[in-house]
Design a protein around this motif. Structure first.
Motif, short mmCIF file in Angstrom:
data_model
loop_
_atom_site.label_atom_id
_atom_site.label_comp_id
_atom_site.label_asym_id
_atom_site.label_seq_id
_atom_site.Cartn_x
_atom_site.Cartn_y
_atom_site.Cartn_z
N ARG A 1 119.30 57.30 11.11
CA ARG A 1 120.48 58.51 10.63
C ARG A 1 121.41 58.98 11.82
NH1 ARG A 1 117.70 63.00 7.47
NH2 ARG A 1 117.83 61.45 5.86
N LYS A 2 122.55 58.91 11.53
CA LYS A 2 123.45 59.56 12.58
C LYS A 2 123.27 60.80 12.69
CE LYS A 2 128.13 59.19 14.18
NZ LYS A 2 129.64 58.96 14.04
N GLN A 27 125.46 59.94 3.15
CA GLN A 27 125.07 60.08 4.73
C GLN A 27 125.57 59.14 5.39
OE1 GLN A 27 122.88 62.71 5.90
NE2 GLN A 27 123.33 61.64 7.67
N THR A 28 125.51 59.12 6.64
CA THR A 28 126.05 58.21 7.61
C THR A 28 124.94 57.78 8.38
OG1 THR A 28 128.13 59.20 7.92
CG2 THR A 28 127.69 57.35 9.57
N TYR A 29 124.76 56.41 8.63
CA TYR A 29 123.50 55.82 9.34
C TYR A 29 124.06 54.80 10.11
CZ TYR A 29 120.79 57.29 5.29
OH TYR A 29 120.10 58.01 4.31
N ILE A 30 123.11 54.45 11.33
CA ILE A 30 123.52 53.46 12.23
C ILE A 30 122.55 52.21 12.11
CG2 ILE A 30 123.60 52.89 14.68
CD1 ILE A 30 124.23 55.94 15.21
N ALA A 31 123.06 50.98 11.89
CA ALA A 31 122.30 49.92 11.69
C ALA A 31 122.37 48.98 13.05
CB ALA A 31 122.71 48.92 10.52
N HIS A 32 121.09 48.67 13.49
CA HIS A 32 120.91 47.71 14.59
C HIS A 32 120.66 46.16 14.20
CE1 HIS A 32 120.69 50.96 17.45
NE2 HIS A 32 120.33 51.71 16.42
N TYR A 33 121.48 45.43 14.51
CA TYR A 33 121.32 43.79 14.05
C TYR A 33 121.28 43.10 15.22
CZ TYR A 33 126.11 43.39 15.43
OH TYR A 33 127.33 43.27 16.05
N GLY A 63 124.02 44.19 18.36
CA GLY A 63 124.66 45.34 18.40
C GLY A 63 124.29 46.26 17.43
N LEU A 64 125.22 47.49 17.04
CA LEU A 64 125.02 48.35 15.91
C LEU A 64 126.33 48.34 15.07
CD1 LEU A 64 126.00 51.26 17.40
CD2 LEU A 64 124.11 50.54 18.79
N PHE A 65 126.27 49.08 14.13
CA PHE A 65 127.48 49.67 13.34
C PHE A 65 127.10 50.73 12.57
CE2 PHE A 65 125.63 46.36 10.78
CZ PHE A 65 125.44 46.72 9.71
N GLU A 66 128.03 51.48 12.17
CA GLU A 66 127.96 52.60 11.40
C GLU A 66 127.95 52.00 9.68
OE1 GLU A 66 130.22 56.06 12.42
OE2 GLU A 66 129.42 55.90 14.38
N PHE A 67 127.50 52.77 8.78
CA PHE A 67 127.83 52.69 7.54
C PHE A 67 127.33 53.89 6.69
CE2 PHE A 67 123.31 51.41 7.87
CZ PHE A 67 122.77 51.69 6.73
N GLU A 68 127.78 54.16 5.68
CA GLU A 68 127.47 54.99 4.69
C GLU A 68 126.69 54.57 3.52
OE1 GLU A 68 130.97 57.15 3.52
OE2 GLU A 68 131.36 58.31 5.51
N SER A 69 125.51 55.51 2.98
CA SER A 69 124.70 55.23 1.69
C SER A 69 124.35 56.25 1.21
CB SER A 69 123.60 54.23 2.55
OG SER A 69 122.70 54.01 1.37
N ASP A 70 124.17 56.23 -0.04
CA ASP A 70 123.73 57.27 -0.77
C ASP A 70 122.11 57.19 -1.06
OD1 ASP A 70 126.13 58.24 -1.54
OD2 ASP A 70 126.49 56.98 -3.39
#
Length: 93
Positions: free
Chosen positions: A61-62, A2-8, A20-27
């Motif tokens: 979740r994206k 699944q693709t997620y968006i994280a805000h840091y 900002g934010l970035f996209e990452f994938e996680s199980d």
């Protein structure tokens, strides 16, 4: 995966400021320790040693950008739901 968006966000006293934010994938499921760990590792891969003191505020979740509709209309052939009957009340006046 699944693709997620994280805000840091960086702390106020950090040498290198970052927000900002970035996209990452996680199980892992959203909001779990495994998901936050995957976000942290991706952030460190992208930004390097500058991101060591940064904190991840939230992970979401994206959403899909386009619907999966092929233009075909969907018809509903179920019978209509029966109307609810109102309770009968005695008028006392």
């Amino acid at each position: 995966m699944q693709t997620y968006i994280a805000h840091y966000r960086s702390p106020a006293a950090a040498d290198v400021r970052g927000t900002g934010l970035f996209e990452f994938e996680s199980d892992s499921r959203a909001g779990t320790k495994g998901n936050l760990r995957d976000a942290r590792l991706k952030m460190l891969e992208m930004y390097g040693k500058d991101a060591v003191s940064w904190n991840i505020d939230r992970v979401e979740r994206k959403k899909a950008t386009a619907s999966a509709s092929d233009g075909q209309l969907e018809l509903d052939f179920r019978p209509p739901k029966p109307e609810r009957k109102r309770a009968k009340r005695k008028e006392w006046w």
